[in-house]
Structures are given as C-alpha cells and as structure tokens.
Design a protein around this motif. Structure first.
Motif, PDB file in Angstrom:
ATOM      1  N   ARG A   8       9.664   3.455  -0.880  1.00 28.09           N
ATOM      2  CA  ARG A   8       9.109   4.362  -1.885  1.00 28.09           C
ATOM      3  C   ARG A   8      10.111   4.602  -3.021  1.00 28.09           C
ATOM      4  O   ARG A   8       9.742   4.638  -4.201  1.00 28.09           O
ATOM      5  CB  ARG A   8       8.731   5.686  -1.230  1.00 28.09           C
ATOM      6  CG  ARG A   8       7.587   5.593  -0.228  1.00 28.09           C
ATOM      7  CD  ARG A   8       6.983   6.968   0.018  1.00 28.09           C
ATOM      8  NE  ARG A   8       6.089   7.023   1.170  1.00 28.09           N
ATOM      9  CZ  ARG A   8       4.881   6.494   1.235  1.00 28.09           C
ATOM     10  NH1 ARG A   8       4.416   5.790   0.211  1.00 28.09           N
ATOM     11  NH2 ARG A   8       4.148   6.623   2.326  1.00 28.09           N
TER      12      ARG A   8
ATOM     13  N   TYR B  73       2.990   9.578  -7.446  1.00 27.64           N
ATOM     14  CA  TYR B  73       1.728   9.220  -6.791  1.00 27.64           C
ATOM     15  C   TYR B  73       1.706   7.736  -6.431  1.00 27.64           C
ATOM     16  O   TYR B  73       1.382   7.362  -5.299  1.00 27.64           O
ATOM     17  CB  TYR B  73       0.552   9.552  -7.706  1.00 27.64           C
ATOM     18  CG  TYR B  73      -0.767   9.007  -7.194  1.00 27.64           C
ATOM     19  CD1 TYR B  73      -1.445   9.635  -6.152  1.00 27.64           C
ATOM     20  CD2 TYR B  73      -1.312   7.837  -7.736  1.00 27.64           C
ATOM     21  CE1 TYR B  73      -2.640   9.116  -5.663  1.00 27.64           C
ATOM     22  CE2 TYR B  73      -2.505   7.318  -7.256  1.00 27.64           C
ATOM     23  CZ  TYR B  73      -3.162   7.958  -6.215  1.00 27.64           C
ATOM     24  OH  TYR B  73      -4.331   7.442  -5.734  1.00 27.64           O
ATOM     25  N   LYS B  74       2.062   6.873  -7.386  1.00 29.22           N
ATOM     26  CA  LYS B  74       2.027   5.424  -7.148  1.00 29.22           C
ATOM     27  C   LYS B  74       3.042   4.989  -6.091  1.00 29.22           C
ATOM     28  O   LYS B  74       2.882   3.942  -5.458  1.00 29.22           O
ATOM     29  CB  LYS B  74       2.277   4.672  -8.454  1.00 29.22           C
ATOM     30  CG  LYS B  74       1.112   4.706  -9.439  1.00 29.22           C
ATOM     31  CD  LYS B  74       1.435   3.907 -10.688  1.00 29.22           C
ATOM     32  CE  LYS B  74       0.228   3.791 -11.597  1.00 29.22           C
ATOM     33  NZ  LYS B  74      -0.836   2.928 -11.018  1.00 29.22           N
ATOM     34  N   SER B  75       4.083   5.768  -5.908  1.00 31.40           N
ATOM     35  CA  SER B  75       5.123   5.413  -4.928  1.00 31.40           C
ATOM     36  C   SER B  75       4.886   6.071  -3.582  1.00 31.40           C
ATOM     37  O   SER B  75       5.647   5.827  -2.637  1.00 31.40           O
ATOM     38  CB  SER B  75       6.505   5.825  -5.464  1.00 31.40           C
ATOM     39  OG  SER B  75       6.750   5.240  -6.728  1.00 31.40           O
ATOM     40  N   GLY B  76       3.840   6.908  -3.499  1.00 28.34           N
ATOM     41  CA  GLY B  76       3.477   7.496  -2.216  1.00 28.34           C
ATOM     42  C   GLY B  76       4.224   8.757  -1.843  1.00 28.34           C
ATOM     43  O   GLY B  76       4.183   9.191  -0.686  1.00 28.34           O
TER      44      GLY B  76
ATOM     45  N   HIS C 242       0.839  -1.207   0.000  1.00 25.84           N
ATOM     46  CA  HIS C 242       0.000   0.000   0.000  1.00 25.84           C
ATOM     47  C   HIS C 242       0.876   1.260   0.000  1.00 25.84           C
ATOM     48  O   HIS C 242       0.623   2.217   0.728  1.00 25.84           O
ATOM     49  CB  HIS C 242      -0.922   0.012   1.232  1.00 25.84           C
ATOM     50  CG  HIS C 242      -1.852  -1.146   1.306  1.00 25.84           C
ATOM     51  ND1 HIS C 242      -1.481  -2.376   1.837  1.00 25.84           N
ATOM     52  CD2 HIS C 242      -3.146  -1.289   0.893  1.00 25.84           C
ATOM     53  CE1 HIS C 242      -2.502  -3.208   1.760  1.00 25.84           C
ATOM     54  NE2 HIS C 242      -3.526  -2.584   1.205  1.00 25.84           N
ATOM     55  N   LEU C 243       1.891   1.264  -0.846  1.00 25.02           N
ATOM     56  CA  LEU C 243       2.833   2.375  -0.849  1.00 25.02           C
ATOM     57  C   LEU C 243       2.215   3.683  -1.315  1.00 25.02           C
ATOM     58  O   LEU C 243       2.776   4.758  -1.074  1.00 25.02           O
ATOM     59  CB  LEU C 243       4.049   2.035  -1.723  1.00 25.02           C
ATOM     60  CG  LEU C 243       5.116   1.161  -1.065  1.00 25.02           C
ATOM     61  CD1 LEU C 243       6.180   0.770  -2.078  1.00 25.02           C
ATOM     62  CD2 LEU C 243       5.746   1.872   0.116  1.00 25.02           C
ATOM     63  N   ASP C 244       1.084   3.615  -1.986  1.00 29.20           N
ATOM     64  CA  ASP C 244       0.443   4.851  -2.433  1.00 29.20           C
ATOM     65  C   ASP C 244      -0.289   5.563  -1.292  1.00 29.20           C
ATOM     66  O   ASP C 244      -0.772   6.678  -1.463  1.00 29.20           O
ATOM     67  CB  ASP C 244      -0.525   4.573  -3.580  1.00 29.20           C
ATOM     68  CG  ASP C 244      -1.603   3.565  -3.215  1.00 29.20           C
ATOM     69  OD1 ASP C 244      -1.376   2.761  -2.295  1.00 29.20           O
ATOM     70  OD2 ASP C 244      -2.669   3.581  -3.856  1.00 29.20           O
ATOM     71  N   GLN C 245      -0.330   4.924  -0.132  1.00 30.76           N
ATOM     72  CA  GLN C 245      -0.991   5.522   1.025  1.00 30.76           C
ATOM     73  C   GLN C 245       0.023   6.263   1.902  1.00 30.76           C
ATOM     74  O   GLN C 245       1.225   6.008   1.846  1.00 30.76           O
ATOM     75  CB  GLN C 245      -1.693   4.452   1.866  1.00 30.76           C
ATOM     76  CG  GLN C 245      -2.781   3.689   1.126  1.00 30.76           C
ATOM     77  CD  GLN C 245      -3.444   2.641   2.005  1.00 30.76           C
ATOM     78  OE1 GLN C 245      -3.285   2.644   3.231  1.00 30.76           O
ATOM     79  NE2 GLN C 245      -4.188   1.747   1.378  1.00 30.76           N
ATOM     80  N   ALA C 246      -0.466   7.176   2.729  1.00 26.84           N
ATOM     81  CA  ALA C 246       0.384   7.883   3.687  1.00 26.84           C
ATOM     82  C   ALA C 246       0.524   7.038   4.961  1.00 26.84           C
ATOM     83  O   ALA C 246      -0.434   6.394   5.393  1.00 26.84           O
ATOM     84  CB  ALA C 246      -0.210   9.242   4.018  1.00 26.84           C
TER      85      ALA C 246
END
Length: 316
Positions: free
Chosen positions: A266, A286-289, A225-229
């Motif tokens: 990331r 974005y995809k890498s967060g 879930h690397l796109d999440q904070a």
C-alpha cells in the motif's frame, strides 16, 4: 590530528570516496591545525586504480607499504566491492581494524568488510538495493534496512552513496561538536539530519518471485486489488490454506508477514501515485487501500519518517 584512511580497489565508486573525504577536508577549515584530519588513500594495487566511472585515482600508499594505525579506516562501495573479494585486502583489513580506533564502510563497501569477517555480530547497513544480498551473504550480521548510517561499537556503516556524507558528518560532530559539523554541512549544501531513513528513496516491497506458488498467486492478486480490504484470513482463503498455515508459509517464503507485505504494498502504491500524479491525498489513500488519509499518514510516518505531503513535496 586524526588520520582518516580510505581503502581503494579496482572498480570502486568514486563518490563513496570523494563525499566523505570532502567532509573531513572542509572540516579542517574550522579546526586548529593540531585538530586537522589527515586524509590518506590506500590502494590494493601499485599505480592508479580505475574507479567504476572510469576516473583513475593514484593512492597515496599501497596496502603492503601502509601502517594500519589509523583513527578511522573506511571502505567505499562499488561493483568491485560486491562482485569481487580481493583476498590480499581482506587479510590486510583483518589486521588493520584491530589497530584502528574506528572502521567502517560506505554503501556496498559493507561487502568487503563482510568477506573479511568483520560484520559478524554487528548492526550494519548498506545501500537499500543490496540489503537482501547482504543479509544472505552474512547471516551473522544484523542488517538494518532503514538507516542512513548505523553505529555499533567501533564500526560505522552507511546506506547508499551520498549517505557516506551523513556518516562523515556524524563523525565530525562526535569528534569536534555539532557546530563544526553544521558549518561543514552548510558549505556542502546538505542537511545535518535527513528526514526519514533511506527507505524513503527505495521501493519498500520486495519483488514477487517469478515462479508461481500459492503464495505468489496471493501476492499478485493483492497487488492488483490494493483498493480492497484484506485480512490474513482473506489471503489464506485465496491460497486454499488455513490462516495459521498460510501465515507460516508466507513468512518462510517472503521473509515478512502477510500484513507487513500488505502495508508495504500500500505504501509503495501511494508513493507511486504521489510521485507521478496530482491526485488529492484522499484519492491516493483510497486507491492504495488505506481507507483514510489519517491511516495513510500513520503508515508513512512509521515506514518513511515523512508525511504523504512531505513525500510529494520532495519527490514529485
């Protein structure tokens, strides 16, 4: 005239020997005869030695017949360096480095020096894929992870394989000036100073341990879930721990802080996307967060010494 000796043993990596020796050989074209490098190979066995690629090399001398009074003594890497100890060589090296002006290693040749007790208390480096193994094997050495080569007093060590060329060019520059080293680099079609360190060629994040623990569960969730904070508190909640306790356990088990793990993950995700896709930088970020291209650029500069655009240009 300076003498450069390369110590050879069974299963050494041929390029670790040939790359630096070629640098010194080409340098001789630009030097007065009295300033030439005299190149010598010293073997642990009588007769030809088999390199890891199957090529046989006949050393100039055997260690028992060799006077160790060298200006520069180098040890190459290879399977024979990190899988074997070569006791006679270790004993010889312990005496030889005391009489040499400088000594060092190419790539995993650092393991040979380590087994001889010659890394303790020094800043050193090796091939990125063997850094953790070197750290575990020689805890008294200060292992630097993102260096093409490292100098500490009279010890010089290099990163993986072709980094031995960088090491040799640095020696030539110190001995005879930057202009000579630049001329040699031009002949060999290499650059005098590479952008970034050897981390730009390697995955930055250690593999998640195969056994499941609260920490590895958090790691795997983050990677998926690397796109999440994420904050440390978020990750601690996933492990059902307090933030302080989680941070301590994470550092102990992973050898990095939770946020360092997140940043490296990331960067690795972004590197993979830059290498394998043509996605715009904004989408990669974005995809890498990262949240923004600017943040991604800052982390790339810190970790790799390159911008994302430079990385894509070099490796895609």
């Amino acid at each position: 005239m300076k003498t450069v000796a390369m110590v050879l043993f069974p299963d050494f990596l041929l390029l670790d020997m040939a790359g630096p020796m070629e640098v010194f050989s080409v340098a001789n074209r630009y030097l007065k005869p009295d300033d030439h490098y005299q190149l010598i190979t010293v073997g642990t066995e009588h007769g030809p030695l088999l390199a890891s690629n199957g090529v046989r090399v006949l050393p100039d001398r055997h260690i028992d017949e060799s006077s160790p009074d060298y200006d520069l003594l180098l040890v190459p890497g290879g399977p024979g360096a990190y899988n074997e100890k070569h006791p006679p060589l270790l004993t010889w090296l312990q005496d030889a480095v005391r009489r040499a002006e400088r000594y060092g290693s190419i790539c995993t040749g650092a393991f040979v020096l380590g087994h001889a007790g010659l890394l303790d208390g020094y800043r050193v480096t090796t091939h990125w894929n063997y850094l953790e193994r070197l750290i575990r094997a020689f805890p008294l050495a200060q292992v630097e992870s993102d260096r093409i080569y490292t100098e500490d007093r009279n010890l010089i060590t290099s990163g993986g394989v072709t980094a031995g060329i960088d090491l040799a060019l640095a020696v030539v520059a110190q001995d005879h000036g930057k202009k000579v080293a630049q001329d040699v680099a031009k002949v060999l079609l290499v650059v005098m100073k590479r952008q970034g360190g050897q981390a730009q060629f390697s995955p930055l994040m250690a593999a998640v341990a195969p056994h499941e623990t609260p920490i590895t569960r958090v790691q795997n969730f983050v990677l998926e879930h690397l796109d999440q904070a994420f904050t440390v508190q978020d990750m601690a909640a996933l492990a059902n721990m307090s933030a302080r306790h989680f941070a301590r356990v994470f550092l102990r088990e992973v050898n990095m802080t939770p946020m360092e793990f997140l940043q490296r993950a990331r960067v690795d995700q972004a590197r993979n996307l830059l290498e394998t896709t043509e996605l715009p930088l904004k989408t990669v970020a974005y995809k890498s967060g990262f949240g923004s291209v600017r943040h991604m650029r800052i982390l790339f500069a810190q970790k790799l010494g390159l911008t994302p655009a430079q990385y894509r240009e070099q490796f895609s």
